[in-house]
Design a protein around this motif. Structure first.
Motif, PDB file in Angstrom:
ATOM      1  N   GLY A  85       0.805  -1.225   0.000  1.00 34.51           N
ATOM      2  CA  GLY A  85       0.000   0.000   0.000  1.00 34.51           C
ATOM      3  C   GLY A  85       0.828   1.261   0.000  1.00 34.51           C
ATOM      4  O   GLY A  85       0.365   2.311   0.476  1.00 34.51           O
ATOM      5  N   SER A  86       2.028   1.204  -0.560  1.00 36.05           N
ATOM      6  CA  SER A  86       2.903   2.380  -0.569  1.00 36.05           C
ATOM      7  C   SER A  86       2.377   3.447  -1.523  1.00 36.05           C
ATOM      8  O   SER A  86       1.468   3.207  -2.327  1.00 36.05           O
ATOM      9  CB  SER A  86       4.319   1.974  -0.983  1.00 36.05           C
ATOM     10  N   GLU A  87       2.975   4.621  -1.436  1.00 34.90           N
ATOM     11  CA  GLU A  87       2.570   5.722  -2.316  1.00 34.90           C
ATOM     12  C   GLU A  87       2.849   5.387  -3.776  1.00 34.90           C
ATOM     13  O   GLU A  87       2.064   5.731  -4.670  1.00 34.90           O
ATOM     14  CB  GLU A  87       3.320   6.993  -1.919  1.00 34.90           C
ATOM     15  N   GLU A  88       3.960   4.696  -4.041  1.00 38.50           N
ATOM     16  CA  GLU A  88       4.289   4.304  -5.413  1.00 38.50           C
ATOM     17  C   GLU A  88       3.257   3.316  -5.961  1.00 38.50           C
ATOM     18  O   GLU A  88       2.881   3.393  -7.135  1.00 38.50           O
ATOM     19  CB  GLU A  88       5.683   3.679  -5.454  1.00 38.50           C
ATOM     20  N   ALA A  89       2.787   2.414  -5.109  1.00 43.96           N
ATOM     21  CA  ALA A  89       1.783   1.453  -5.550  1.00 43.96           C
ATOM     22  C   ALA A  89       0.452   2.147  -5.860  1.00 43.96           C
ATOM     23  O   ALA A  89      -0.220   1.809  -6.840  1.00 43.96           O
ATOM     24  CB  ALA A  89       1.580   0.382  -4.480  1.00 43.96           C
ATOM     25  N   ARG A  90       0.077   3.105  -5.056  1.00 39.86           N
ATOM     26  CA  ARG A  90      -1.158   3.847  -5.335  1.00 39.86           C
ATOM     27  C   ARG A  90      -1.029   4.661  -6.624  1.00 39.86           C
ATOM     28  O   ARG A  90      -1.996   4.795  -7.388  1.00 39.86           O
ATOM     29  CB  ARG A  90      -1.493   4.754  -4.154  1.00 39.86           C
ATOM     30  N   THR A  91       0.159   5.191  -6.865  1.00 41.40           N
ATOM     31  CA  THR A  91       0.384   5.902  -8.128  1.00 41.40           C
ATOM     32  C   THR A  91       0.227   4.956  -9.317  1.00 41.40           C
ATOM     33  O   THR A  91      -0.405   5.309 -10.325  1.00 41.40           O
ATOM     34  CB  THR A  91       1.793   6.525  -8.145  1.00 41.40           C
ATOM     35  N   ALA A  92       0.786   3.755  -9.207  1.00 36.19           N
ATOM     36  CA  ALA A  92       0.645   2.762 -10.275  1.00 36.19           C
ATOM     37  C   ALA A  92      -0.814   2.383 -10.475  1.00 36.19           C
ATOM     38  O   ALA A  92      -1.278   2.217 -11.616  1.00 36.19           O
ATOM     39  CB  ALA A  92       1.482   1.527  -9.953  1.00 36.19           C
TER      40      ALA A  92
END
Length: 249
Positions: A85-92
Motif C-alpha cells: 500500500g505504498s505511495e508508489e503502488a497507489r500511483t501505479a
C-alpha cells in the motif's frame, strides 16, 4: 343471249365470307386469365424464395454479429503490485485505472509476503482478506471504476521481483503495472555493480529494484510507473525498451 347472274350468288359469297370471319373464335378470356395467373404465381414463388434467402442471410449476419460481440466482451487481466500500500503502488494503481484498464478487463491486486514461518500465521498472511491495504486499494477501484472487476491475491516469496513475475505468469496476466521509486543515478550504478558482483539476479535485479526486475523478466508487457514530481507534471514510464518515458496526462 347471256343470262344475268342471280343476286343471291353475290349474297351467298358475301354472307359466306362473313360467316367465316364470324366463326373465328376470339381469344379465350379465361385462358388469358389462367396464363396471367400462372405468371403471377411464378412471381410470387420467386419473391418468396428471395425472401427466404434474405431471411437466412439476416440470420447468418446476426450470428456473426453475436460472435463478434462475444469476442469483444472477453477482456484482459491487468495486475498491479500493491507493495504494502505504498505511495508508489497507489500511483501505479491510479495510472492503470485511468490509462490501461478497460471496462471488460479484470484488475488483479497483488501483494507479496516473505516466506517461512509456516503454521497458522503463514496461512493468515497469505489470506487477502487480512491485508488492509489491499482492501483500501479495492475501495479506490470501486470508487473510480465501479464497472471493472477487481480480484486480490497474495503471493509468497523471498524476493519481490521474482515473486511478482511468477504470480503474473500463473494468473495469465496481459499487463503488469508496478510502482517505481525515484532513485539517484549513483544508487542505480551501485546496485548494478553489486548485482554484477553477486552474479545472479535477486529481487532487486537489473536496475536495482523489484520494478526493474519485473520490467526485464516478465513474460507479459510490464510497466514501471512513477510521478514526475509530487506536484504533478505527468508520469514517467519505464518499459523494457524505454526508461523514464514522460507521459503528460
Amino acid at each position: 343471249m347471256a343470262r344475268p347472274l342471280r343476286s343471291f350468288c353475290l349474297h351467298r359469297i358475301r354472307s359466306g365470307g362473313g360467316c367465316a370471319a364470324s366463326t373465328a373464335a376470339p381469344p379465350s378470356i379465361c385462358g388469358a386469365k389462367e396464363q396471367a395467373g400462372s405468371g403471377d404465381g411464378g412471381g410470387d414463388d420467386s419473391k418468396s424464395s428471395a425472401k427466404d434467402e434474405k431471411g437466412e442471410e439476416d440470420e447468418e449476419a446476426k450470428k456473426k454479429g453475436g460472435n463478434e460481440a462475444a469476442a469483444v466482451v472477453v477482456g484482459r487481466k491487468v495486475m498491479v503490485a500493491s507493495d504494502g500500500g505504498s505511495e508508489e503502488a497507489r500511483t501505479a494503481l491510479q495510472w492503470a485505472l485511468s490509462h490501461a484498464v478497460r471496462p471488460c478487463d479484470t484488475l488483479v491486486l497483488l501483494d507479496v509476503v516473505r516466506g517461512g514461518g509456516g503454521g497458522g500465521n503463514g496461512k493468515n498472511r497469505r489470506d487477502p482478506r487480512g491485508c488492509q491495504h489491499l482492501e483500501a486499494m479495492r475501495s479506490i477501484c470501486q470508487a473510480k471504476r465501479p464497472e471493472v472487476r477487481v480480484e486480490v491475491c497474495v503471493a509468497e516469496g523471498k524476493d519481490r521481483g521474482p515473486a511478482i513475475v511468477e504470480a503474473a505468469r500463473k494468473h495469465g496476466v496481459s499487463l503488469l503495472v508496478v510502482g517505481q521509486k525515484k532513485r539517484s543515478v549513483t544508487w542505480r550504478l551501485l546496485s548494478m555493480w553489486m548485482a554484477g558482483v553477486k552474479g545472479a539476479a535477486t529481487g532487486a535485479g537489473g536496475g536495482g529494484s523489484a520494478a526493474d526486475y519485473c520490467v526485464q523478466h516478465a513474460a507479459c508487457m510490464a510497466l514501471a510507473v512513477r510521478r514526475k514530481s509530487r506536484r504533478g507534471g505527468g508520469y514517467l514510464i519505464t518499459t523494457r525498451r524505454q526508461r523514464d518515458f514522460w507521459l503528460l496526462a
